[in-house]
Design a protein around this motif. Structure first.
Motif, PDB file in Angstrom:
ATOM      1  N   ALA A  92     -55.262  -2.029  -2.720  1.00 30.56           N
ATOM      2  CA  ALA A  92     -55.149  -2.057  -1.111  1.00 30.56           C
ATOM      3  C   ALA A  92     -54.575  -3.339  -0.508  1.00 30.56           C
ATOM      4  N   ARG A  93     -55.106  -4.436  -0.932  1.00 35.01           N
ATOM      5  CA  ARG A  93     -54.575  -5.747  -0.720  1.00 35.01           C
ATOM      6  C   ARG A  93     -53.362  -5.955  -1.213  1.00 35.01           C
ATOM      7  N   LEU A  95     -50.881  -3.930  -2.325  1.00 34.05           N
ATOM      8  CA  LEU A  95     -49.707  -2.925  -1.956  1.00 34.05           C
ATOM      9  C   LEU A  95     -49.426  -3.511  -0.415  1.00 34.05           C
ATOM     10  N   PHE A  96     -50.280  -3.840   0.612  1.00 37.50           N
ATOM     11  CA  PHE A  96     -50.006  -3.975   1.836  1.00 37.50           C
ATOM     12  C   PHE A  96     -49.546  -5.534   1.972  1.00 37.50           C
ATOM     13  N   THR A  97     -49.390  -6.340   1.226  1.00 33.57           N
ATOM     14  CA  THR A  97     -48.927  -7.454   1.336  1.00 33.57           C
ATOM     15  C   THR A  97     -47.416  -7.266   0.968  1.00 33.57           C
TER      16      THR A  97
END
Lengths: 142, 415
Positions: A92-93, A95-97
């Motif tokens: 999740a971390r 991917l959303f960088t």
């Protein structure tokens, strides 16, 4: 009685060993992939988004088994030593960088084999009892 | 990079992404992706006056009534892989925050180039990575707690950097070292109950190194920004009118001069994650010649233990300002008792110049990973705020020593 006890122990160990053997996981790539072998560092680099290409520079497309399945849980635990909850949060971390995209999930071993045999960029993993196609090759056994 | 240029880059990126999504329909899922994240959260404190907030950029505060907007937010991300070397990403976010514009809602708008597998070069708007979670602090599913420790992540931090970011990842045996360098422009908001300062960081630079060894991650970073604008323009104008008669007013005006000031951020962090433990700690230091931004030391230690999908955790965090207070110049101090406007200007100036952080907190919480898309978290924080050390809080008059409990419950999701 002693013979029966030995038989039970041998049966138990045989069952346990066969269960362990079933739990082995094979990391597979397309037969056209230039790599001859991969170690855990290389595979975890691809599956954790550190690298988005194989060593020869060609794009790597990792594929996952179902998110809630035992195979995925075991794969990441054997590969990274981390819990699947951590892997989910980790992705999740990342991917959303915008740095990398998590592996796309496929429903079963057969779909994984089909995807890898059709796609030279693909890398996947299956249980060791899955029937492999000649158009895929095993890179690592976990 | 100004907001018009960022808007143009956003449009170009979206056009490229959607052209790919239509032209490569056969392999759409390999080249084009839409993902999202969000949080539905409620927060409540035990204090009716001091407003709890997760960072000093926001006026979205919580008191002793349940606040459903405190942590609730949603984000969506579009990305397209053009070929082996090029990629586009756009991320938009919606949340309640002070003076929000459309530009503030653009978290990422980049064109990425990967010349080799070790290099990643990103041009456009990036989320800066000052600390371990700065670039993903809005993605609640990505971390253990209901909110990152405010004593560390509540300080002044940019939400974005417009420019270029380059990272190089290479193996060292079975370990991995990643070095990242970013340069560009950034900005932020510093929200007070009676005003909101908008900072314009005309130069922003950051270097970080991350070393991964088995279950360990070690990280160090240095970031520097140059602020180019005046934050308290109106207040300084009034002070300057008094400066002919009162040299002290000129001193206060000079203290509030934020143009061409610099802020440096240093941080060290370590994390350990295996199938049983989730441990993370960071130490940070802010050093500034901008008198509105206090120098500070901050840190936290969080320890969690996985029991299947349930992870209870405990955390300790602390922040303390190290710069000294500004005193009211003698002439202003003497005559302000006879001149209400001068008195107001002096008090207002001091409220900005002498804002301090001095607090610590313990937290107990638990995270339940329902599945790979949803997690529920609940957390109890006890905050110990020392006298005059409440700058993280939304506060108008009360500067006394306080102990406040904060309760929070979140549903975090990704798709």
């Amino acid at each position: 009685m002693a013979k029966l006890l030995i038989l039970i122990i041998v049966s138990f160990l045989t069952f346990f060993n066969s269960f362990s053997a079933n739990a082995d996981i094979l990391v597979i790539v397309n037969v056209k992939n230039n790599s001859s072998s991969m170690d855990k560092t290389e595979v975890s680099g691809l599956y954790l988004g550190r690298y988005q290409a194989f060593k020869d520079g060609s794009l790597a497309l990792p594929f996952d088994s179902p998110a809630e399945g035992e195979t995925r849980k075991e794969f990441y635990n054997k590969l990274t030593g981390k819990s699947v909850s951590y892997i989910n949060a980790y992705w999740a971390r990342i991917l959303f960088t915008g740095r990398a995209t998590p592996p796309r999930q496929l429903d079963n071993d057969q779909m994984m084999i089909d995807m890898v045999k059709e796609n030279p960029s693909a890398i996947g993993y299956v249980n060791s009892n899955a029937k492999l196609d000649k158009r895929v090759k095993v890179m690592l056994k976990l | 990079m100004n907001s018009r240029l960022i808007f143009q880059l956003l449009l170009v990126n979206l056009a490229l992404i959607f052209s790919i999504s239509h032209s490569a329909a056969a392999q759409l899922s390999d080249t084009f992706s839409v993902n999202g994240f969000g949080t539905l959260g409620v927060t409540k404190t035990t204090d009716p006056d001091m407003g709890f907030r997760t960072n000093i950029s926001t006026d979205n505060v919580t008191n002793d009534e349940w606040n459903f907007a405190s942590r609730s937010l949603a984000g969506v991300q579009f990305s397209a892989q053009w070929n082996d070397s090029w990629k586009s990403t756009v991320q938009l976010i919606q949340q309640k925050q002070a003076d929000s514009t459309f530009s503030d809602q653009i978290q990422i708008a980049t064109i990425d180039y990967m010349p080799t597998r070790e290099w990643l070069i990103r041009l456009g708007r990036n989320a800066p990575r000052i600390y371990m979670l700065t670039d993903t602090r809005n993605v609640g599913y990505g971390y253990l707690w209901t909110h990152p420790p405010i004593e560390f992540y509540g300080q002044l931090q940019s939400n974005y950097i417009d420019g270029i970011l380059a990272s190089y990842t290479h193996p060292i045996g079975a370990d991995t070292l990643t070095t990242t360098f970013g340069v560009g422009q950034s900005g932020l908001q510093n929200a007070y109950p009676n005003s909101i300062f908008t900072a314009d960081f005309s130069r922003s630079m950051a270097v970080s190194m991350e070393y991964e060894h088995e279950a360990w991650l070690f990280r160090g970073s240095v970031s520097a920004v140059k602020n180019s604008n005046q934050w308290a323009t109106l207040l300084r104008d009034y002070l300057d009118r008094y400066s002919v008669a009162f040299p002290g007013a000129a001193i206060l005006s000079n203290e509030l001069d934020t143009a061409n000031t610099h802020i440096l951020f240093y941080s060290l962090g370590a994390a350990y994650n295996d199938d049983r433990w989730a441990i993370q700690s960071e130490l940070g230091h802010v050093n500034s010649d901008n008198d509105i931004v206090p120098d500070s030391f901050a840190g936290y230690l969080s320890i969690g233990h996985h029991f299947g999908n349930i992870t209870p955790y405990i955390m300790y965090s602390k922040i303390k300002t190290t710069s000294t207070d500004v005193n009211v110049p003698a002439d202003v101090d003497y005559y302000s008792q006879y001149d209400s406007q001068l008195n107001y200007l002096a008090q207002r100036s001091l409220s900005y110049l002498n804002s301090q952080f001095d607090q610590s907190g313990i937290a107990l919480g638990v995270r339940w990973d329902i599945n790979s898309k949803f997690a529920i978290k609940t957390q109890w924080d006890r905050k110990y705020i020392n006298a005059d050390g409440n700058h993280l809080w939304w506060n108008i008059h009360d500067s006394s020593k306080k102990m406040i409990d904060v309760f929070s419950l979140n549903l975090d999701f990704v798709f």
